[in-house]
Motif scaffolding. Structure first.
Motif, PDB file in Angstrom:
ATOM      1  N   HIS A   1      18.165  55.071  82.204  1.00 57.39           N
ATOM      2  CA  HIS A   1      17.867  55.402  80.217  1.00 57.39           C
ATOM      3  C   HIS A   1      16.587  56.608  79.931  1.00 57.39           C
ATOM      4  N   ASN A   2      15.747  56.385  79.769  1.00 57.13           N
ATOM      5  CA  ASN A   2      14.332  57.367  79.705  1.00 57.13           C
ATOM      6  C   ASN A   2      13.320  57.122  80.728  1.00 57.13           C
ATOM      7  N   ALA A   3      12.150  58.040  80.253  1.00 60.28           N
ATOM      8  CA  ALA A   3      11.406  57.325  80.638  1.00 60.28           C
ATOM      9  C   ALA A   3      10.163  56.144  80.902  1.00 60.28           C
ATOM     10  N   ASP A   4      10.665  56.219  79.225  1.00 65.33           N
ATOM     11  CA  ASP A   4       9.721  54.739  78.608  1.00 65.33           C
ATOM     12  C   ASP A   4      10.477  53.875  79.671  1.00 65.33           C
ATOM     13  N   GLU A   5      12.347  53.624  79.795  1.00 65.29           N
ATOM     14  CA  GLU A   5      12.284  52.649  80.519  1.00 65.29           C
ATOM     15  C   GLU A   5      11.747  52.074  82.246  1.00 65.29           C
ATOM     16  N   ILE A   6      11.788  53.303  82.496  1.00 68.74           N
ATOM     17  CA  ILE A   6      11.309  52.887  84.190  1.00 68.74           C
ATOM     18  C   ILE A   6       9.622  52.818  84.070  1.00 68.74           C
ATOM     19  N   GLU A   7       8.378  53.183  82.940  1.00 67.41           N
ATOM     20  CA  GLU A   7       7.954  52.806  83.008  1.00 67.41           C
ATOM     21  C   GLU A   7       7.195  50.892  82.579  1.00 67.41           C
ATOM     22  N   ARG A   8       8.578  50.719  81.818  1.00 67.83           N
ATOM     23  CA  ARG A   8       8.473  49.579  80.576  1.00 67.83           C
ATOM     24  C   ARG A   8       9.352  48.551  82.347  1.00 67.83           C
ATOM     25  N   LEU A   9      10.114  48.895  82.939  1.00 68.42           N
ATOM     26  CA  LEU A   9      10.172  47.928  84.105  1.00 68.42           C
ATOM     27  C   LEU A   9       9.590  48.659  85.379  1.00 68.42           C
ATOM     28  N   ASP A  10       8.972  48.908  85.078  1.00 68.96           N
ATOM     29  CA  ASP A  10       7.708  48.569  86.574  1.00 68.96           C
ATOM     30  C   ASP A  10       8.579  49.448  87.443  1.00 68.96           C
ATOM     31  N   VAL A  11       9.883  50.010  87.403  1.00 68.91           N
ATOM     32  CA  VAL A  11      10.149  50.575  88.925  1.00 68.91           C
ATOM     33  C   VAL A  11      10.794  51.863  89.830  1.00 68.91           C
ATOM     34  N   ARG A  12      10.086  51.358  91.413  1.00 73.89           N
ATOM     35  CA  ARG A  12       9.523  52.415  92.006  1.00 73.89           C
ATOM     36  C   ARG A  12      10.659  52.209  92.916  1.00 73.89           C
ATOM     37  N   GLU A  13      11.192  53.745  93.977  1.00 72.16           N
ATOM     38  CA  GLU A  13      11.986  53.675  94.804  1.00 72.16           C
ATOM     39  C   GLU A  13      11.517  52.674  95.738  1.00 72.16           C
ATOM     40  N   GLY A  14      12.466  52.039  96.633  1.00 71.02           N
ATOM     41  CA  GLY A  14      12.005  51.008  97.897  1.00 71.02           C
ATOM     42  C   GLY A  14      12.289  49.172  97.234  1.00 71.02           C
ATOM     43  N   ASP A  15      12.498  49.326  95.476  1.00 73.98           N
ATOM     44  CA  ASP A  15      12.569  48.425  94.810  1.00 73.98           C
ATOM     45  C   ASP A  15      13.305  47.141  95.416  1.00 73.98           C
ATOM     46  N   VAL A  16      13.183  46.195  95.431  1.00 72.19           N
ATOM     47  CA  VAL A  16      13.909  44.887  94.883  1.00 72.19           C
ATOM     48  C   VAL A  16      14.961  44.661  93.039  1.00 72.19           C
ATOM     49  N   VAL A  17      15.590  44.641  92.825  1.00 71.05           N
ATOM     50  CA  VAL A  17      16.123  45.406  91.741  1.00 71.05           C
ATOM     51  C   VAL A  17      17.313  44.285  91.796  1.00 71.05           C
ATOM     52  N   VAL A  18      17.429  43.852  89.765  1.00 72.98           N
ATOM     53  CA  VAL A  18      18.673  43.246  89.498  1.00 72.98           C
ATOM     54  C   VAL A  18      19.496  43.999  88.281  1.00 72.98           C
ATOM     55  N   VAL A  19      20.358  44.031  88.902  1.00 75.46           N
ATOM     56  CA  VAL A  19      21.612  44.853  88.601  1.00 75.46           C
ATOM     57  C   VAL A  19      22.576  44.093  87.648  1.00 75.46           C
ATOM     58  N   GLU A  20      23.044  44.618  86.234  1.00 72.04           N
ATOM     59  CA  GLU A  20      23.950  43.634  85.400  1.00 72.04           C
ATOM     60  C   GLU A  20      24.893  44.673  84.885  1.00 72.04           C
ATOM     61  N   LYS A  21      26.263  44.176  85.322  1.00 71.56           N
ATOM     62  CA  LYS A  21      27.399  44.625  84.459  1.00 71.56           C
ATOM     63  C   LYS A  21      27.853  43.926  82.843  1.00 71.56           C
ATOM     64  N   ALA A  22      27.959  43.881  82.067  1.00 72.52           N
ATOM     65  CA  ALA A  22      28.089  43.013  80.981  1.00 72.52           C
ATOM     66  C   ALA A  22      29.063  43.342  80.395  1.00 72.52           C
TER      67      ALA A  22
ATOM     68  N   THR B   1       5.499  46.410  99.902  1.00 74.10           N
ATOM     69  CA  THR B   1       4.100  47.972  99.894  1.00 74.10           C
ATOM     70  C   THR B   1       4.823  48.242  98.676  1.00 74.10           C
ATOM     71  N   GLU B   2       2.857  49.083  98.196  1.00 72.56           N
ATOM     72  CA  GLU B   2       2.535  49.211  97.131  1.00 72.56           C
ATOM     73  C   GLU B   2       3.520  50.925  96.923  1.00 72.56           C
ATOM     74  N   GLN B   3       4.277  50.778  96.322  1.00 70.13           N
ATOM     75  CA  GLN B   3       5.313  52.434  96.264  1.00 70.13           C
ATOM     76  C   GLN B   3       4.603  53.105  95.808  1.00 70.13           C
ATOM     77  N   PRO B   4       4.015  53.851  95.092  1.00 77.75           N
ATOM     78  CA  PRO B   4       3.548  55.397  93.490  1.00 77.75           C
ATOM     79  C   PRO B   4       4.617  55.118  92.737  1.00 77.75           C
ATOM     80  N   PRO B   5       4.569  55.319  91.731  1.00 76.79           N
ATOM     81  CA  PRO B   5       5.529  55.465  89.863  1.00 76.79           C
ATOM     82  C   PRO B   5       5.868  56.689  90.591  1.00 76.79           C
ATOM     83  N   PHE B   6       7.522  56.384  89.497  1.00 78.23           N
ATOM     84  CA  PHE B   6       8.035  57.722  89.838  1.00 78.23           C
ATOM     85  C   PHE B   6       7.595  58.494  88.616  1.00 78.23           C
ATOM     86  N   GLU B   7       7.349  60.301  89.110  1.00 77.27           N
ATOM     87  CA  GLU B   7       6.249  61.053  88.812  1.00 77.27           C
ATOM     88  C   GLU B   7       7.954  61.751  87.756  1.00 77.27           C
ATOM     89  N   PHE B   8       7.805  61.514  87.043  1.00 79.62           N
ATOM     90  CA  PHE B   8       9.406  62.373  85.637  1.00 79.62           C
ATOM     91  C   PHE B   8       8.769  63.381  85.443  1.00 79.62           C
TER      92      PHE B   8
END
Length: 679
Positions: A357-378, A395-402
């Motif tokens: 969605h947007n940069a704020d969504e990445i920050e809110r989720l604190d999502v990073r490359e290599g993370d295990v994530v829950v994906v939903e299809k509504a 391991t502590e991956q660096p935050p995604f740089e927009f």
């Protein structure tokens, strides 16, 4: 001395409540956590040293209760009924038709998110929280007041000096996906099992005996319904949500109102295609009759009201790995981050990409490359990353740089004023051009048969087309001989040369030619002006049927059109008068694209050509009735005052519109004078 202490205590309570509302309701934190904690600690210290100033509605008392020995069952003052569900649009349409037939008159429908949480009822007496209950069996619920008092966006005392004598609100207790991710991280660090989803943890937390645990889990609340009330003024659901919002209770967000069930059904289709970016779980949409008097006439069944229904869709989830994040450029320049996933099967399809969605969504989720994530299809539609399993982060991956510059044209990116989207501001950006041309030729746009994604890519890459007008300059011979490398289907998958061919070229040119006379409204809806789609374009061209008339309209003129607000008017006006916008319309006119609409024949009514605004409370008309009458008699019912307003019909309690009309010299009519005018 005591007076100064009392004053400081009052100041601290007011400020902390304000900060709580900004943070938890409006998502606009105004101070750091440290500054907030210092204010709270100062208040706590003053109340401890001066117990005469202690109060049950103080922010310090949110976690002041001792654990309760057990949950007490309390009768609901008004039964807390459940809602009937439907799982198909056909059933939903049948419900709309049945309800409208029963009532025998038009119905205004309200659409809300069906938040996947736990239903609760909160009762205020003389402005103070008295009791909070679960739904239970609808007649009797469990007393969960001790836990609801810990919910930071729920006021312990209503805002304002004259709250309703009794106010009982119904709503949903829920948890955000981000808070669940943080909770699961704490769970695994403590050696406990993580929670599966937000609803399960909310249902368990709200019934805990110890409110301190509930406070740690950061539950939230949205109000969407009404129980027993004394002193509430609202006559319909929208007014109710606005009224409780002013009292400090967070109303359910992004509510929409539709004049007809047909419009409501269209909204369902759009909702399914463009699932909103929400920080909480949604498992459907709720439709309600807006007016309370119509609800009373429809009545209730044994377990559910006849005036409300939930359109639910199945939710499908899977856990996978987010392998990388990239960004793409949209037709309005918005930079959208995309999650590239380890392929996973969800609802009979393989998902390998999902929008972030947007940069704020990445920050809110604190999502990073290599993370295990829950994906939903509504609703089996759009895949969405709803949560990061932070406890799985090894391991502590660096935050995604927009990015700071457009990945295609390298123009410096800008953020919308007060918005969440970051955009490439260059209208010449090739990525934007590609997306704009694809939309221009789509069915909602100019509906150009034969202009698909692949052909647009080819025309842009070969620099054959660099504007909308260039499409209308294409010839069959120019297109037919163009070829491009395409991967062949089959086992070898080799790249082969594919030629457009004469027949395809003829079909495309014929499709382009057919679009030439679709009119100004279709053009406006097709050229990617922010906030301007088919409905808005039609509304605007009814009042400004030629491009010359439209270009001469001011922002105030455009905003005065019914249903056109300030944001749309500003966006339309800025586009029309930008160098890029002027160039677009000049080039389209040059190639013979129709930039006008047929003007409807005058109705000959007594209000022909008059613009009329209605304000205040009327005795003989409701707002919809008088607007419909104005339009029937040839007038234009506007929602805002401007110099072009001919009359203001002012009822009782007319406010700022009356003042503005007087300042602009607009003629003001009473209700009886309006009736004389139309007679």
């Amino acid at each position: 001395m005591n007076e100064s202490i009392a004053k400081r205590v009052a100041e601290l309570r007011t400020e902390i409540r304000r900060l709580d509302h900004l943070y938890y309701v409006e998502a606009k934190p105004a101070v750091t956590d440290l500054e907030y904690d210092r204010l709270l600690e100062e208040l706590r210290k003053l109340e401890t040293e001066h117990p005469e100033f202690a109060s049950v509605d103080s922010p310090t008392q949110r976690v002041g209760d001792a654990p309760v020995p057990h949950l007490v069952q309390v009768p609901h003052s008004v039964p807390m009924l459940s809602i009937d569900n439907t799982y198909s649009r056909e059933e939903l349409k049948a419900y709309f038709d049945r309800t409208e037939k029963t009532l025998g008159e038009p119905i205004e429908w309200v659409m809300e998110f069906k938040i996947d949480g736990v239903a609760a009822s909160i009762r205020y007496e003389q402005g103070n929280m008295a009791v909070a209950l679960t739904r239970g069996n609808g007649q009797v619920g469990d007393d969960i007041t001790h836990n609801v008092r810990t919910i930071r966006d729920v006021p312990l005392r209503l805002v304002g000096d004259t709250p309703p004598e009794v106010l009982e609100v119904r709503g949903e207790v829920y948890m955000t996906n981000a808070d669940l991710a943080d909770l699961n991280l704490r769970q695994t660090e403590a050696g406990a099992e993580p929670y599966k989803n937000t609803r399960n943890v909310t249902a368990g937390t709200i019934r805990l005996l110890d409110p301190a645990i509930a406070a740690e889990r950061k539950l939230r609340f949205f109000c969407h319904g009404i129980g027993e009330t004394t002193g509430l003024k609202a006559a319909d659901h929208i007014e109710f949500l606005a009224e409780v919002g002013k009292l400090g209770i967070p109303p359910t967000p992004e509510v929409q109102v539709f004049k007809s069930s047909a419009d409501a059904l269209k909204a369902v289709a759009l909702f399914e295609e463009e699932m909103p970016d929400l920080p909480f779980e949604v498992d459907g949409i709720v439709f309600k009759v807006n007016r309370f008097d119509q609800r009373e006439r429809l009545g209730i069944r044994s377990k559910s009201p006849r005036w409300v229904i939930a359109y639910k869709f199945e939710r499908y989830e899977a856990v996978t790995v987010l392998e990388s994040i990239s960004v793409q450029v949209g037709k309005t320049g918005a930079i959208t981050p995309v999650a590239h996933l380890k392929p996973v099967d969800i609802a009979d399809t393989t998902v390998s990409r999902a929008s972030l969605h947007n940069a704020d969504e990445i920050e809110r989720l604190d999502v990073r490359e290599g993370d295990v994530v829950v994906v939903e299809k509504a609703g089996k539609i759009i895949p969405k990353v709803v949560r990061v399993e932070k406890h799985e982060r090894k391991t502590e991956q660096p935050p995604f740089e927009f990015p700071t510059h457009c990945p295609v044209c390298h123009t410096e990116l800008v953020r919308d004023d007060g918005g969440v989207y970051i955009r490439c501001p260059s209208p010449e950006c090739p990525a934007q051009l590609r997306q704009r041309l694809i939309y221009f030729g789509s069915r909602p746009g100019m509906d150009i048969d034969g202009l698909g994604d692949e052909l647009v890519d080819l025309l842009v890459q070969r620099r054959i087309v660099s504007s909308y007008a260039d499409l209308y300059r294409l010839s069959v011979d120019e297109i037919a001989d163009v070829n491009w490398l395409k991967q062949r289907k089959g086992k070898d998958g080799k790249l082969i040369d594919v030629q457009v061919g004469k027949k395809n070229a003829e079909n495309l040119v014929a499709g382009i030619e057919a679009s030439r006379n679709r009119g100004l409204a279709r053009v406006l809806a097709s050229i990617s002006i922010r906030h301007v789609g088919p409905r808005v374009a039609q509304l605007i061209t009814r009042h400004y049927p030629t491009i010359e008339q439209l270009q001469s309209a001011s922002i105030e003129d455009l905003a005065s059109i019914h249903e056109i607000g300030d944001a749309i008017a500003k966006s339309m006006h800025e586009f029309l008068h930008s160098d890029y916008g002027k160039k677009v319309f000049a080039e389209l006119a040059e190639v013979g694209v129709k930039l006008s609409e047929e003007v409807a024949e005058p109705s000959g009514g007594p209000l022909e050509g008059k613009t009329i605004v209605v304000t205040g409370t009327l005795q003989q008309f409701n707002r919809d009735e008088i607007k419909a009458l104005i339009e029937k008699l040839g007038g234009r019912a506007s929602s805002s005052i401007s110099k072009k307003t001919d009359y203001l019909v002012a009822g009782e309690k007319a406010g700022s519109k009356l003042t503005k009309a007087e300042s602009l010299g607009v003629k003001i009519l009473t209700e009886s004078e309006f009736k004389t005018l139309i007679a």
